[in-house]
Design an enzyme around this catalytic site. Sequence first.
Site, PDB file in Angstrom:
ATOM      1  N   ARG A  73       0.810  -1.219   0.000  1.00  0.00           N
ATOM      2  CA  ARG A  73       0.000   0.000   0.000  1.00  0.00           C
ATOM      3  C   ARG A  73       0.840   1.265   0.000  1.00  0.00           C
ATOM      4  O   ARG A  73       0.363   2.332  -0.382  1.00  0.00           O
ATOM      5  CB  ARG A  73      -1.015  -0.035   1.146  1.00  0.00           C
ATOM      6  CG  ARG A  73      -2.211  -0.928   0.814  1.00  0.00           C
ATOM      7  CD  ARG A  73      -2.937  -1.390   2.027  1.00  0.00           C
ATOM      8  NE  ARG A  73      -2.151  -2.332   2.784  1.00  0.00           N
ATOM      9  CZ  ARG A  73      -2.291  -2.591   4.063  1.00  0.00           C
ATOM     10  NH1 ARG A  73      -3.193  -1.949   4.752  1.00  0.00           N
ATOM     11  NH2 ARG A  73      -1.535  -3.483   4.653  1.00  0.00           N
ATOM     12  N   GLU A 127       3.347  -6.437  13.622  1.00  0.00           N
ATOM     13  CA  GLU A 127       2.289  -6.499  14.637  1.00  0.00           C
ATOM     14  C   GLU A 127       1.683  -7.908  14.662  1.00  0.00           C
ATOM     15  O   GLU A 127       1.277  -8.398  15.699  1.00  0.00           O
ATOM     16  CB  GLU A 127       1.206  -5.464  14.321  1.00  0.00           C
ATOM     17  CG  GLU A 127       0.307  -5.156  15.490  1.00  0.00           C
ATOM     18  CD  GLU A 127      -0.852  -4.249  15.117  1.00  0.00           C
ATOM     19  OE1 GLU A 127      -1.692  -4.027  15.967  1.00  0.00           O
ATOM     20  OE2 GLU A 127      -0.920  -3.798  13.956  1.00  0.00           O
TER      21      GLU A 127
HETATM   22  P1  AMP Z   1       4.633  -2.218  11.719  1.00  0.00           P
HETATM   23  O1  AMP Z   1       5.886  -2.809  11.141  1.00  0.00           O
HETATM   24  O2  AMP Z   1       4.200  -2.898  12.963  1.00  0.00           O
HETATM   25  O3  AMP Z   1       4.746  -0.718  11.875  1.00  0.00           O
HETATM   26  O4  AMP Z   1       3.461  -2.516  10.690  1.00  0.00           O
HETATM   27  C1  AMP Z   1       3.291  -1.729   9.573  1.00  0.00           C
HETATM   28  C2  AMP Z   1       2.870  -2.525   8.383  1.00  0.00           C
HETATM   29  O5  AMP Z   1       1.903  -3.515   8.684  1.00  0.00           O
HETATM   30  C3  AMP Z   1       2.256  -1.607   7.365  1.00  0.00           C
HETATM   31  O6  AMP Z   1       2.766  -1.945   6.072  1.00  0.00           O
HETATM   32  C4  AMP Z   1       0.771  -1.857   7.455  1.00  0.00           C
HETATM   33  O7  AMP Z   1       0.216  -1.925   6.181  1.00  0.00           O
HETATM   34  C5  AMP Z   1       0.622  -3.174   8.181  1.00  0.00           C
HETATM   35  N1  AMP Z   1      -0.274  -3.097   9.352  1.00  0.00           N
HETATM   36  C6  AMP Z   1       0.072  -3.316  10.644  1.00  0.00           C
HETATM   37  N2  AMP Z   1      -0.962  -3.188  11.474  1.00  0.00           N
HETATM   38  C7  AMP Z   1      -2.020  -2.853  10.705  1.00  0.00           C
HETATM   39  C8  AMP Z   1      -3.397  -2.535  10.974  1.00  0.00           C
HETATM   40  N3  AMP Z   1      -3.910  -2.559  12.218  1.00  0.00           N
HETATM   41  N4  AMP Z   1      -4.178  -2.209   9.924  1.00  0.00           N
HETATM   42  C9  AMP Z   1      -3.683  -2.169   8.651  1.00  0.00           C
HETATM   43  N5  AMP Z   1      -2.409  -2.456   8.353  1.00  0.00           N
HETATM   44  C10 AMP Z   1      -1.585  -2.795   9.349  1.00  0.00           C
END
Ligand code: AMP
Length: 171
Positions: free
Chosen positions: A58, A95
């Site tokens: 995205r 996450e």
């Molecule tokens: P992080 O590495 O934990 O910052 O996660 C970021 C990536 O995971 C991004 O590319 C987001 O698209 C995806 N992502 C993580 N949590 C969510 C969420 N609650 N909703 C949508 N996308 C998420």
Amino acid sequence: MDIESTIRDVPNFPKKGIIFKDITTLLKNPKALRYKVQEMLKFCQGKQVDIVVGIESRGFISGALLAYELGCGFVPVRKPGKLPAETISESYTLEYGTNTVEIHTDAIAKGQKVLIIDDLLATGGTAKATCKLVERLGGDIVGLAFIIELVFLKARDELSQYDVFSVVQYD
Ligand code: AMP
């Protein structure tokens, strides 16, 4: 512009307990799409940007729009095995699970000013891994911009040395 109302919460996707922030509903709204690009452009004012790095998948959407507006190049950071030429990789904790990101070794020249773009900042693991890739290639990170920031996950602690911007924050 009430951009928050254009973002859809999808509970239990892709796993039980996760509230997925769906931006497809924002992207199909012309006013919201324009607004978030304009907000990201404001963040870029006064910054020299040579390359916009977009994180799969995205991050490609906002990243390409921004690169076009800024008149600079676009570089994709992708999941393993997707980029055809020589790559370097970094692994990180997401996450919901673990993942690896890759970049072409010739994507960024030493000293180029780089802006990193993704749709959502959660724990910051993906963004941090992307910063490491860019810096291993000699890129100079001038900022990171996201549509959504899940503030309660405190990703900014991970990214304290960088200039971080988000259009919408969830506390
Ligand atoms: P992080 O590495 O934990 O910052 O996660 C970021 C990536 O995971 C991004 O590319 C987001 O698209 C995806 N992502 C993580 N949590 C969510 C969420 N609650 N909703 C949508 N996308 C998420």
